[in-house]
Each structure stands twice: as structure tokens, then as C-alpha cells.
Design an enzyme around this catalytic site. Structure first.
Site, mmCIF file in Angstrom:
data_model
loop_
_atom_site.group_PDB
_atom_site.id
_atom_site.type_symbol
_atom_site.label_atom_id
_atom_site.label_comp_id
_atom_site.label_asym_id
_atom_site.label_seq_id
_atom_site.Cartn_x
_atom_site.Cartn_y
_atom_site.Cartn_z
ATOM 1 N N CYS A 1 33.549 25.124 36.412
ATOM 2 C CA CYS A 1 33.403 26.558 36.650
ATOM 3 C C CYS A 1 32.012 26.886 37.197
ATOM 4 O O CYS A 1 31.860 27.840 37.960
ATOM 5 C CB CYS A 1 33.685 27.341 35.377
ATOM 6 S SG CYS A 1 32.638 26.892 33.969
ATOM 7 N N HIS B 1 31.208 29.420 29.832
ATOM 8 C CA HIS B 1 32.047 29.531 31.027
ATOM 9 C C HIS B 1 31.340 30.384 32.078
ATOM 10 O O HIS B 1 30.785 31.444 31.773
ATOM 11 C CB HIS B 1 33.381 30.171 30.653
ATOM 12 C CG HIS B 1 34.363 30.238 31.785
ATOM 13 N ND1 HIS B 1 34.765 29.126 32.495
ATOM 14 C CD2 HIS B 1 35.018 31.299 32.349
ATOM 15 C CE1 HIS B 1 35.628 29.486 33.437
ATOM 16 N NE2 HIS B 1 35.792 30.794 33.364
#
Length: 795
Positions: A428, A743
Site C-alpha cells: 500500500c 495502512h
């Protein structure tokens, strides 16, 4: 009562060896006994990058940052020196030695590493040796060609003395060819051998090395310079092998059970002969163009390897229709097999099946002809409204038996924004970086002009391939709304910057998005600057480069000097006093440092104050949320809320000369905006005045948006000038409380003014209010990197 501390050291060492290395290191502060135990712990790990010893590209022209980096490097080298000398002096055992340096200097460091290898090689207890070196390829005033063999580190003969080695891993710019000249290599106990990017010289060298290591169980060879053909035989214990980037692979090892074969590019030919590996259980093929996967090929495959339980095909050329029939197969995967339209699977013992599609290609119809009801089927694909719904209905109808466990990820989109990016395993950080940079049309234009084959001699091969992969990936994102698998880009990013390939328990680790952003821009700046096109000269610098002029003042001696540097981002420092971006940038432009004073003849404190002297088209600001915590030896995160405006005025941060140049364009901008409001000249409405007062109170918000340098720029047929006012166009956020996990997500403003949240392969429309809520203060997404686009006026 603490009874553990009284245990024999050999038992305490065994306890420490079962902990993660950082946790083991922390035990040294528990007590004097634990400190003594740690000081003789036979596992020595020195990883420069993990210990904060690295120099970002944007700092390579900053003499103070370079000086600080050199100090860190010196401390790192001295730490290795002291530790090994102490172990050698006291006769402590060394069972494992792991060294990783991304700052290896081919002129000044070889003799030190030689000394370390001598101590390690002479240790009778050494079992594991891991050496990973990356040649520093930039430094103030000069550069090194990291691909030149003369700059590789020559592995000394002392390593050959380590007959007790069971694991040897060499990665990076290391030469081993000279060992074969006067020495016969024999590691009779070696079980694991990994050679990545090392220089072997010729094919025979590899055969000579393997012949002296008869007990190898795990063999990994990737991009070994000078080695084009791999021939492996006479290794009766070999169970696992990975070969990547070779023209010929010949494996004659009946004991082999796991085999991973791959290339960087499909057009790279590869002759494969693995017929003698009759006991093969796992086969992974990645972008191997010489293999055409057809029904006949599959029949022969399962006939040759009757024990095959796991088959993974990634980027392979296949027939449109495949029939996979095997009574032993348990795991089957298709990754980016674009030609595949239909696959029928007859595998009664199948447990898991994964299909990973790409954009602009209709996903294959997968059906299970004779499989158990325990199959877990993971399918990932995108659909378009109407046309794909019929296919989706057919997709479900093909699945038999009906109680197959299905994990289905579907993306339907009709909003017109570009595609998402599949997460390839903790990627990510990479996906969010790519989506933000992909929003810069001028960067895409510069990449389009970059030649696929005409690599300039000033650019190394890995940088060239990464630039081409970036160009192709951006082009792929522009063509479809379906999610894209950035497999090629990811492979080449890891090859160019091995730190992004770090593994933990066999899984790729989360990385720092800012590091990915900086390294990618550095690579593109080198490639595009050297492309031979005047239009591309310093393209990245023109788009993102910020010129700073700094005044450095010694408070004790009143010495004063000035310097100019170019950076790719401003820093927003975060402290208890910082509540707004303007305040954080203001702190970031001031710093205190210690350096030698010629007047005083000793070290003294200096105050460095910087001002912007030239503006970029795209202004990037990094929130300094992560820092190295010495007491815990790890990264920590600052969660404090820091507000930022949708429109940023940087006039207050500019030098006096630049402010004078900005006056006329800013007046013109005010007049243009006044005309839109029905005002004359530079007259302002009461609303504008109120807004200006509010923005002044916030110390930084301004009703405008800026552009690159003040000199006129050509945009189509019009010449434009910057105003020092910028509009927010992208935000890269991090969610989570740990720097090594969490994330990353990219939030990008589209050309139509709408915002899209790019959460890997799942883009979502967002409103402006969502963007302003990313300022931090909790567990929600918080801004880590923000990018503004300059607002310009026509002249």
C-alpha cells in the site's frame, strides 16, 4: 524472585535467539546480568537502514545533512569495529553475523569490511553469514556508477576459512570471482546459499562453488552478474531452489521439491530443463516467455512431476482455454495470465485456487469439474456496468460444486476516474505513492518521451528499467478504470532498492511511503535528465524542486555564511506548539546544528534559517510524523493533529528577492479574481477581506494557489508566472499507530475537481470535507505527505 537471570548463559543465549532481534536487544537494560548476557550474545546483526543510517536523495546537496549522515555512518562503522574487536579479544563465540549497508563506499570502506570478514571467518563457531552491500551512488560533488564491477566489494579469502558455515547469503555489489583463482571453495556443512546481484564472472565459477557445497538444501540465485547459464547437479540434499534472470536453467536434482523460476521481462528468452526433478511438489513460473502453457504442456507437466501439489503461473503466456487435471494438485494460482479465457479444473484434492486478473482483459471463466467441497476460491477482478453483469452471472454458474468457499472481490466503477492498484502484499505504501505521482500530467508527459531502448550511458540498467516500468504503469492506469497489478514495477523497484524487498516470516514487510516517494523521484530525475531531450532536461527538478537559500549563523563567534540547496519537499515539524501546517513549515525552515567553527577552533552551535528562493510547479510537504526513538531502538509515530489548508500561500516563506518577483503576478491574480466577483482593479469584496483575515490568523491559509518558478513558463500557447499560491491536489495518509505497520492510502483530486480515495484496488469518491479531516489526532487516516499544484497567471 528473578530466577531466570541466574540460568547459565548458554540457556539465556538460547532464549534470546528465539526472540526478534530488537526485542532481544532490549533485554540488555533489564539488569546487569542481562546486559552481560547481551554483550556476549553470539548473534550479531548490523543493519544500517534499520538503525536510521541513510541519506535521502533530497538531502544529497545539503552539506549539513551530508555531514550528519557521515557522522552516523562513522558511528555505525565504529560500532561494528568495537563489537567485533571485543568478541575477538575475549574469545566470544560468533554464531551469526549479518551486515547490511546501503552506503558502501568503494574507496574508503573495503579495508574495514575485510577486517570484519577476517574476524568472522576465523571464528570456529560461525554458522550464518549474511552480507548485503549497496554502493553509494550519489554524494556531494561526485557520483559512483554502482553497476561498474570495479566498484564492487571483493569478498576476501578469509571467508573461505569458515568451514562451519551452514548459511551464506550475499546480496548486492559483491565480487566472489577472485576467490576461485587461488582457492578451492569448500563449505562441507553449508545448507542455505543465496546469491543476489553478486558478480560471479563466468558460468564455471558457479559450478565450482556448488561442487564444494554438497549439503545444500536451499539455493537462491538472482541476477548474478556474469552468470547467464545455471547448471545444477550433484546436490543430493537440495529441496528448494529459486533462479531468476538467466538465459538457461538446467537442473538435474531428483530430490528437489520447490522450484521458482522467473525473469524481469517477458521478451527475455530462457531455456529450461528440469525433467530430472521427478519429486517436485511446488512449481512457480514468473514471466517465463519460453514456456507456453497449453493443455499438452500441462499433461506433460503432471506426467513428469507426479508429486506436484502446488502450481503458480504469473505473467505467463497461455492458451485461451486450459484443462487442468491432476489427482495430487492442492494449490493452483493464475496471476496476470492475460490470454486465458477459460480454465476447467479437475483436481479432487484441490484445497485453494486463486485467480488474479488485470485491467482491460475479461477475467477467465473458472470452473471446477471434479473437486472437493473444501476448495477455497479467491477471485479478484473488476466489472463494468451492464456488459460485465452477464459475465458475472455466467461466472457463478460455472462454479461447481455449489458449496465451494468463494472469496470474491468485485469493483464496479462508472465515475470516470483512473484505476486502482492491487495490493501485492503490504504494498500500500507503493500504491499510494504511485497514485499521487500519477496525478501529475507533466510528469506523465516527460515519461512518454522517455525511450524504451535508448538508455543513456549515464543511467544504470536498473534505473532505466524502473523508469520504463513507471511509464508503462502510468499508461496502463490511464487506459482503464479496472484495477491494475503493478507486478513489473514492484519487481524492478525491489531490484533497484533492495530495502523494499525485506521479508519477515516469508512475507514482504510494510515500508515507508516517503522513502518510496523519494527514491522513485530520484530514479526518475536521473533517467529523465539523461534522456538526451532538451524538453526533459531536469524535468523532475522543474516539477518538484524547491530551491532554498539558507543563512547559517554562529551565536558565539558571529560567523555567518550562506548556501543554496535544492530539495524535493518542505518539512512540517510537529511539536506541542504546532497546530497548523504554516507553523510546522516555519519550524522546519529553522534548525540548530553543531559543526566546527574556524574562528573558535572547536565545535560550536549554529542557527540555520532557510527561505524559498525558487518555487516548483508541485509543492510537496512531508509531515515529520515518524522519528527514531533511541531508547527503544525503533521508529515512533506522532499522532498530533495538524491542520492544513486546501489553498496554501507560501509568500511568507520566500526570500526577499523572490517576494519582489511575486508582487506583479500576485497583483494580477487579485485583479483577475476581483473581476470574477464583479470588482474593479485590486478592490476586494468584504467576503474576500474576511477570508484574508481568517487565513492570516491561521498563519498560512490563503485564497489562491501557486505555480513553479517566477520566470515565465509555457503552457500551451500562453506564458505564465507563479504567484506563490498553491491548490491541494493530493494527500498520502497513514493509518495506524506503528511506523512499521498500518495502512497507506492516496487521496487525489481529479481534473474535474472531484476527489478520489485510492485504497489499493478500491477507489471511492470523496468530498472536500473528507480531505480536511485527514489532519490527524486519532486512529483515522492522517496526512503524511501532501502535494499542492501552483496557481499561475497568464502574462
Amino acid at each position: 524472585m528473578d530466577k531466570i537471570s541466574d540460568l547459565p548463559k548458554i540457556i539465556l543465549h538460547d532464549i534470546l535467539s528465539r526472540l526478534p532481534y530488537k526485542d532481544a536487544a532490549r533485554t540488555s537494560v533489564l539488569s546487569k546480568a542481562w546486559h552481560e548476557t547481551w554483550s556476549s550474545f553470539p548473534i550479531l546483526v548490523f543493519h544500517g537502514f534499520d538503525q536510521g543510517v541513510f541519506l535521502r536523495f533530497e538531502d544529497t546537496n545539503d552539506p549539513l545533512k551530508i555531514q550528519d549522515h557521515r557522522r552516523k555512518v562513522s558511528n555505525f562503522l565504529n560500532s561494528v569495529d568495537r563489537t567485533l574487536v571485543r568478541f575477538h579479544h575475549h574469545g566470544f563465540a560468533i554464531k551469526e553475523f549479518s551486515l547490511s549497508m546501503t552506503f558502501f563506499h568503494p574507496q574508503f570502506m573495503p579495508h574495514r569490511v575485510d577486517r570484519w570478514m577476517k574476524i568472522v571467518g576465523e571464528s570456529s563457531s560461525i554458522q550464518v553469514l549474511k552480507l548485503k552491500l549497496k554502493v553509494v551512488d550519489y554524494c556531494r560533488g561526485f557520483e559512483f556508477d554502482s553497476d561498474t564491477v570495479d566498484n564492487y566489494y571483493c569478498l576476501p579469502p578469509d571467508v573461505v576459512k569458515a568451514k562451519s558455515l551452514t548459511e551464506l547469503e550475499l546480496s548486492g555489489k559483491i565480487r566472489v570471482d577472485k576467490l576461485f583463482v587461488n582457492h578451492r571453495i569448500r563449505f562441507p556443512m553449508l545448507r542455505i546459499l543465496s546469491l543476489i546481484d553478486v558478480y560471479l564472472g563466468h558460468d564455471q565459477a558457479m559450478e565450482d562453488l556448488i561442487s564444494g557445497c554438497p549439503m545444500i538444501e536451499d539455493l537462491k540465485l538472482e541476477h548474478c552478474v556474469g552468470l547467464e547459464n545455471v547448471k545444477v547437479h550433484d546436490l543430493p540434499k537440495l529441496k528448494s531452489a529459486k533462479f531468476y534472470g538467466f538465459r538457461e536453467i538446467h537442473v538435474d536434482v531428483p530430490s528437489l521439491e520447490y522450484l521458482h523460476l522467473g525473469n524481469d521481462e517477458l521478451e527475455f528468452p530462457c531455456d529450461i530443463n528440469i525433467d530430472k526433478c521427478r519429486n517436485l511438489k511446488v512449481l512457480l513460473l514468473e514471466a517465463v516467455s519460453s514456456v507456453f502453457v497449453s493443455n499438452q504442456w500441462l499433461l506433460e507437466l503432471f506426467d513428469k512431476f507426479p508429486s506436484l501439489e502446488r502450481l503458480e503461473l504469473c505473467g505467463c503466456i497461455t492458451s485461451e482455454s486450459l484443462m487442468i487435471s491432476s489427482s495430487r494438485l492442492k494449490v493452483l494460482s493464475f496471476w496476470a495470465c492475460l490470454e486465458l479465457k477459460e480454465a476447467k479444473i479437475d483436481a479432487p484434492n484441490l484445497e485453494s485456487c486463486r485467480y488474479f486478473g488485470t485491467h482491460s482483459h475479461m477475467p477467465a471463466a473458472i470452473s471446477f469439474v471434479n473437486c472437493s467441497n473444501k476448495v477455497e476460491f479467491d477471485a479478484v477482478f473488476a466489472i463494468e456496468f451492464r456488459l460485465d453483469l452477464e459475465w458475472l452471472r455466467a461466472f457463478f454458474q460455472h462454479i461447481e460444486p455449489r458449496n465451494v468457499t468463494l472469496s470474491l472481490r468485485i469493483m464496479k466503477d462508472s465515475s470516470g476516474h483512473t484505476a486502482g492498484l492491487f495490493n501485492l502484499g503490504n504494498t500500500c505504501y507503493m500504491n499510494s505513492t504511485l497514485q499521487c505521482l500519477h496525478s501529475v500530467p507533466e510528469l506523465k508527459s516527460a515519461l512518454i518521451q522517455y525511450s524504451h531502448s535508448g538508455r543513456n550511458n549515464d543511467v544504470d540498467q536498473s534505473s532505466h528499467l524502473l523508469t520504463v516500468a513507471t511509464r508503462d504503469l502510468f499508461n496502463e492506469l490511464d487506459k482503464s478504470v479496472k484495477p491494475v497489478a503493478p507486478m513489473q514495477f514492484w519487481m524492478l523497484l525491489r531490484k533497484k532498492y533492495p530495502q523494499f524487498g525485506q521479508l519477515h516470516n516469508g512475507v514482504f514487510m510494510q515500508q515507508d511511503a516517503e522513502e518510496c516517494w523519494t527514491q522513485l523521484l530520484y530514479t526518475l530525475s536521473q533517467s529523465l535528465r539523461s534522456n538526451g531531450s532538451s524538453e526533459n532536461a531536469d524535468a523532475v527538478k522543474a516539477l518538484f524542486g524547491i530551491e532554498l537559500i539558507s543563512r547559517i549563523h554562529c551565536q558565539e563567534s558571529n560567523e555567518e555564511s550562506s548556501e543554496t540547496e535544492s530539495v524535493y519537499s518542505l518539512k512540517c515539524h510537529i511539536s506541542q506548539e504546532v497546530n497548523h501546517l504554516h507553523e510546522g513549515i516555519k519550524q522546519g525552515l529553522k534548525s540548530e546544528l553543531e559543526k566546527a567553527s574556524p574562528a573558535l577552533g572547536r565545535s560550536a552551535n549554529y542557527l540555520k534559517e532557510s527561505r524559498i528562493n525558487a518555487l516548483p510547479r508541485y509543492l510537496t510537504v512531508q509531515f515529520v510524523r515518524f522519528f527514531w526513538k533511541r531508547e527503544s531502538n525503533q521508529k515512533a509515530k506522532i499522532l498530533r493533529k495538524v491542520d492544513y489548508p486546501l489553498e496554501l500561500d507560501v509568500y511568507d516563506f520566500c526570500s526577499d528577492d523572490l517576494r519582489k518577483k511575486l508582487e506583479a503576478p500576485r497583483k494580477l491574480l487579485r485583479d483577475e479574481e476581483g473581476k470574477k466577483l464583479g470588482l474593479k482593479g485590486s478592490e476586494k469584496s468584504s467576503v474576500q477581506k474576511d477570508n484574508d483575515e481568517k487565513m492570516a490568523d491561521a498563519e498560512g491559509s490563503s485564497n489562491g494557489g501557486g505555480e513553479p518558478s517566477v520566470a515565465p513558463m509555457e503552457e500551451g500557447e500562453k506564458a505564465t508566472q507563479m504567484t506563490g499560491i498553491y491548490d491541494l491536489v493530493a494527500v498520502l495518509t497513514h493509518k495506524g499507530r506503528s511506523a512499521d505497520s498500518g495502512h497507506y492510502v492516496g487521496w487525489v483530486k481529479q481534473e474535474n475537481g472531484k476527489w478520489i480515495e485510492f485504497d489499493d484496488d478500491n477507489p471511492k469518491p470523496r468530498i472536500e470535507d473528507d480531505i480536511t479531516r485527514l489532519s490527524g489526532g486519532g486512529d483515522w487516516h492522517m496526512a503524511y505527505i501532501i502535494m499542492y499544484k501552483a496557481r499561475v497567471v497568464s502574462v
